[in-house]
Design a protein around this motif. Structure first.
Motif, PDB file in Angstrom:
ATOM      1  N   PHE A 177       0.828  -1.202   0.000  1.00 58.47           N
ATOM      2  CA  PHE A 177       0.000   0.000   0.000  1.00 58.47           C
ATOM      3  C   PHE A 177       0.870   1.263   0.000  1.00 58.47           C
ATOM      4  O   PHE A 177       0.565   2.236  -0.687  1.00 58.47           O
ATOM      5  N   ASN A 178       1.960   1.233   0.774  1.00 59.45           N
ATOM      6  CA  ASN A 178       2.872   2.380   0.803  1.00 59.45           C
ATOM      7  C   ASN A 178       3.457   2.651  -0.578  1.00 59.45           C
ATOM      8  O   ASN A 178       3.596   3.805  -0.996  1.00 59.45           O
ATOM      9  N   GLU A 179       3.784   1.585  -1.280  1.00 56.31           N
ATOM     10  CA  GLU A 179       4.359   1.753  -2.616  1.00 56.31           C
ATOM     11  C   GLU A 179       3.327   2.326  -3.578  1.00 56.31           C
ATOM     12  O   GLU A 179       3.630   3.220  -4.380  1.00 56.31           O
ATOM     13  N   LEU A 180       2.087   1.848  -3.481  1.00 56.86           N
ATOM     14  CA  LEU A 180       1.033   2.335  -4.363  1.00 56.86           C
ATOM     15  C   LEU A 180       0.699   3.786  -4.075  1.00 56.86           C
ATOM     16  O   LEU A 180       0.513   4.600  -4.985  1.00 56.86           O
ATOM     17  N   ALA A 181       0.606   4.128  -2.783  1.00 56.68           N
ATOM     18  CA  ALA A 181       0.173   5.473  -2.391  1.00 56.68           C
ATOM     19  C   ALA A 181       1.345   6.445  -2.247  1.00 56.68           C
ATOM     20  O   ALA A 181       1.130   7.608  -1.904  1.00 56.68           O
ATOM     21  N   ILE A 225      -4.048   1.500  -8.089  1.00 54.23           N
ATOM     22  CA  ILE A 225      -4.958   1.610  -6.948  1.00 54.23           C
ATOM     23  C   ILE A 225      -6.396   1.355  -7.384  1.00 54.23           C
ATOM     24  O   ILE A 225      -7.140   0.592  -6.741  1.00 54.23           O
ATOM     25  N   ILE A 226      -6.825   1.978  -8.484  1.00 58.12           N
ATOM     26  CA  ILE A 226      -8.190   1.791  -8.954  1.00 58.12           C
ATOM     27  C   ILE A 226      -8.405   0.342  -9.398  1.00 58.12           C
ATOM     28  O   ILE A 226      -9.476  -0.234  -9.190  1.00 58.12           O
ATOM     29  N   LEU A 227      -7.376  -0.273  -9.993  1.00 59.33           N
ATOM     30  CA  LEU A 227      -7.483  -1.672 -10.401  1.00 59.33           C
ATOM     31  C   LEU A 227      -7.724  -2.567  -9.192  1.00 59.33           C
ATOM     32  O   LEU A 227      -8.622  -3.432  -9.206  1.00 59.33           O
ATOM     33  N   PHE A 228      -6.920  -2.385  -8.128  1.00 59.52           N
ATOM     34  CA  PHE A 228      -7.116  -3.193  -6.926  1.00 59.52           C
ATOM     35  C   PHE A 228      -8.494  -2.949  -6.326  1.00 59.52           C
ATOM     36  O   PHE A 228      -9.157  -3.863  -5.848  1.00 59.52           O
ATOM     37  N   GLY A 229      -8.938  -1.689  -6.331  1.00 61.23           N
ATOM     38  CA  GLY A 229     -10.268  -1.386  -5.819  1.00 61.23           C
ATOM     39  C   GLY A 229     -11.343  -2.092  -6.618  1.00 61.23           C
ATOM     40  O   GLY A 229     -12.309  -2.625  -6.061  1.00 61.23           O
ATOM     41  N   ALA A 230     -11.196  -2.095  -7.944  1.00 62.36           N
ATOM     42  CA  ALA A 230     -12.184  -2.758  -8.801  1.00 62.36           C
ATOM     43  C   ALA A 230     -12.194  -4.266  -8.562  1.00 62.36           C
ATOM     44  O   ALA A 230     -13.261  -4.891  -8.500  1.00 62.36           O
TER      45      ALA A 230
END
Length: 799
Positions: free
Chosen positions: A372-376, A676-681
């Motif tokens: 998550f740190n890497e993504l955000a 991030i949006i991909l993981f959310g989807a």
């Protein structure tokens, strides 16, 4: 009584392992997302609050109107700080910060490092604890340097570095600088980030030059008195500025012309605590970690979607399994349990299940926090959980999730009639409208995120694959600050001796911009490029008219210029060749246009192509070399370039980057957000499918006898499975009908941020809809086929 409730709750979980696992898994994922987003939001709102004087620290910002367009600057010169501090009573002190790079020499190695140049009172303004040294005096000496503890360990192998010496390039020669202090590393939630601090240069005579009212290259912070009103101070600053700079402004307008299109501008104060997430005056020019509140909104929305969908699953699955508990409820009611007790029992089961999910969510959040740190692009730690506000936030999250997931099932289950349940006359009433509405909501959210994912991926592919108007393949950009034209020519000729090197094109370093006058006295701003005759051929940038610079025309280096198509359009020229551009800052020197360059994307595609002017002016230094190498020769070419560079420029640090890789880095933000949006989807569609599975179970149990009768009358497994699946396909279609216009509006709004963007076509929506339908059909088909294969004798036995 409560002991009995717990015993029954755990027994029910154990007897329904699959459904308990699905419920716990869904809630665990939802709670994990919510926890991580709470960490993110907490970090965002905590920026710069560690400073003891944070509420009284303000950044001086400036804005003015240029040709009717509002321009905003977060920078000042060295002048504004002392001018305002001396003349505005509410200002207690000021501190200036300027970012830059300095060359450091360690034996034979020279390395260029990023540093911050700051005033001597830096540590009395900002709260950065010192490990060693005196905060009041460590930056007073001209040749002092302050290091963070990590940088001290890197340079000297110890934090005990005070008194040690570093060789610093100061005005062309390396001189010793003494380490006068070592500080703790900068907090991750600080807009001011540094590894090395040096005293700011040239501050002594700055206040004497009123022309610096209109220079912008560093950040100025002021500390207000405890009782000062920021709005009153800002008004006083503006009044003083208008008086003090009036004559300078008038002189500048007389010199540069077209004064009617400009105004003197406005100085104001921006609170330190607003800088991190400001979209008007962002963190830059010595400050880092600029953010946008839209990111927090998007992440919070995704977390809310996932948690809501997980709670909907709980409702659907619990009600779907309620037929199995009908007799238990009837017996409890017949021996005296009232509805309130049953509600408490079922809510208790909900909270037990949520408690298990909550513990698992904490463990899962710890495991995936590095990802998550890497993504955000954060450095969050679970130690943030020790924060009192965050603990209360998680407790509230637990209570809300437990109530949200358990309240409706508790009402439904506690309302069953004991007579009907005990005599097997019980059936789930109604058409399950609430469950269907919830599934439509789930798939609306999931479809929305899938369409958003497809849109972001399409835009990212567009940004990274669009023709830039030049060839960035096999193009090495070598840094070489402040190189004269003579030095550049000698170095260029030496590099061209290698058969692997096709072109060498010197160019100014960084991005230069300036303003000049046209023959009709109108002003024009543009990107200012200093190149030689090899730049356009090396980059494969075509000319649309006129000619390129040439060594056959010695006058080209004195008064010839090239302009791009956007420059011609802005100037309003119909015949650009031979037109004049007058540089006021060069004593009204006039240059003649000899050619027009085809527009190319000299900046990233998230910036519109602007006006651009090219010169070979001898007095302008070069800062980079664009080296075109043969394909598949990178290893040999880089070794050769490095060797020659160190031979010709032994006192300059050597560094390089491939241009195509540098271009890709321009879209790091888009890269993160598409992931991030991909993981959310993926999460929302996965949990939504669990909910759809629960509803298919509910439907099959409600229609058990109908299925049995259909089979007895000769219906095939395929036809029965189709009948059971059609209603769910309808729900998903309804969700798509709702999601498509919502996602279309959101995608268009997001794409407005890009001057060059895709056109939203039907293919994105059709592809997303087909994917959602396929996943939904696969989900419900399993339970539909299982029900169709069931023995009809068992379902009809009670008739």
């Amino acid at each position: 009584m409560f002991r009995n409730y717990f015993k029954i709750a755990f027994r029910n979980l154990a007897n329904n392992k699959v459904y308990s696992l699905i419920n716990i898994a869904g809630l665990t994922i939802g709670l994990t997302c919510a926890m991580l987003i709470l960490l993110y939001v907490k970090d965002e709102v905590s920026f710069d609050r560690f400073n003891r004087q944070s509420a009284r620290i303000f950044r001086v910002v400036y804005q003015y109107s240029n040709h009717g367009e509002e321009q905003r600057y977060v920078s000042t010169s060295l002048l504004q700080g002392p001018k305002f501090a001396q003349n505005i009573p509410g200002i207690k002190s000021f501190t200036r910060i300027q970012d830059g790079r300095v060359d450091f020499k360690n034996e034979a190695d020279i390395e260029s490092k990023e540093v911050l140049f700051v005033d001597a009172n830096f540590f009395s303004t900002f709260t950065f604890p010192l490990i060693a040294g005196d905060a009041n005096t460590c930056l007073k000496s001209r040749h002092s340097v302050v290091l963070t503890k990590d940088e001290a360990k890197k340079q000297f192998g110890t934090t005990n570095a005070v008194g040690k010496v570093m060789m610093v390039n100061d005005k062309g020669s390396f001189v010793p600088y003494e380490v006068t202090a070592v500080t703790e590393n900068c907090p991750q939630n600080s807009s001011v980030q540094y590894k090395m601090l040096l005293p700011i240069r040239g501050a002594e005579d700055a206040i004497k030059n009123n022309g610096d009212w209109f220079s912008y290259y560093l950040s100025t912070f002021v500390v207000l008195d405890e009782h000062a009103n920021p709005d009153v101070v800002a008004t006083q600053m503006q009044r003083f500025y208008e008086q003090d700079a009036a004559q300078t402004f008038a002189d500048m307008m007389a010199k540069f012309g077209n004064g009617r299109d400009h105004n003197i501008g406005t100085y104001s104060l921006q609170p330190l605590l607003d800088i991190h997430m400001s979209t008007d005056f962002a963190a830059s020019n010595g400050l880092e970690n600029a953010s946008n509140p839209i990111y927090a909104y998007i992440l919070s929305g995704i977390a809310g979607f996932v948690l809501l969908i997980a709670s909907i699953n709980f409702v659907n699955l619990t009600v779907a399994r309620s037929v199995r508990r009908a007799k238990e409820i009837g017996i409890r009611k017949s021996i005296g349990s009232d509805r309130r007790q049953l509600i408490i029992q079922f809510l208790g089961e909900s909270f037990i299940l949520c408690g298990i999910a909550f513990v698992l969510a904490i463990l899962l959040a710890q495991l995936i926090l590095p990802i998550f740190n890497e993504l955000a692009n954060k450095k969050l730690a679970m130690s943030y959980l020790l924060d009192a506000k965050l603990i209360f936030g998680y407790m509230g999250l637990f209570l809300i999730t437990g109530l949200l997931a358990g309240f409706y099932p508790a009402l439904v289950l506690s309302g069953y009639s004991p007579i009907d349940t005990l005599y097997s006359r019980f059936a789930l009433k109604g058409k399950g409208m609430l469950q269907k509405i919830l599934v439509v909501l789930q798939f609306t959210l999931a479809s929305f995120l899938i369409i958003a994912t497809f849109t972001i991926y399409a835009q990212f592919n567009y940004l990274t694959r669009t023709d830039l108007g030049y060839d960035d393949k096999d193009l090495v950009v070598v840094s070489g600050a402040n190189v004269t034209h003579e030095e550049a020519a000698t170095f260029k000729n030496e590099l061209l001796k290698s058969p692997d090197i096709l072109y060498v094109a010197p160019k100014n370093g960084g991005r230069w911009a300036t303003m000049a006058r046209l023959a009709n006295d109108s002003a024009i701003s543009f990107a200012y490029e200093t190149v030689d005759e090899s730049f356009l051929p090396a980059m494969k940038i075509p000319l649309v008219m006129g000619r390129n610079f040439s060594t056959q025309f010695p006058g080209d280096s004195a008064h010839a210029i090239l302009v791009n198509e956007s420059f011609v359009k802005k100037a309003g020229w119909k015949n650009p060749l031979g037109q004049s551009v007058i540089f006021n800052f060069k004593d009204n020197k006039t240059y003649e246009v000899i050619g027009v360059v085809k527009d190319y994307h000299f900046a990233a595609l998230n910036e519109k192509i602007g006006e651009q002017l090219f010169t070979m002016e001898n007095s302008n230094p070069y800062g980079t070399f664009y080296v075109k190498i043969r394909p598949n020769s990178a290893s040999r070419s880089l070794q050769f370039i490095a060797q020659k560079f160190r031979t010709f420029f032994p006192l300059k640090p050597y560094s390089y980057v491939f241009k195509n890789e540098a271009n890709l880095k321009s879209y790091e933000s888009e890269t993160r957000w598409k992931q991030i949006i991909l993981f959310g989807a993926i999460l929302t569609i996965f949990i939504s499918c669990i909910g759809l599975f629960g509803l298919s179970v509910l439907s099959a149990e409600k229609r058990t006898k109908e299925i049995g009768i259909r089979k007895v009358l000769g219906a095939s497994v395929r036809s029965i499975a189709t009948v059971l699946s059609v209603e769910f396909v309808k729900l998903v279609m309804i969700a798509l009908v709702i999601a498509v216009p919502l996602s279309w509006m959101a995608a268009n709004k997001w794409l407005e941020n890009y001057p060059y963007r895709i056109t939203l076509g039907w293919t994105i929506f059709v592809a997303a809809g087909a994917l959602v339908l396929m996943i939904a059909v696969c989900t419900v088909s399993f339970q539909a086929v299982k029900a169709a294969y069931a023995n009809p004798v068992k379902s009809l036995r009670s008739e």
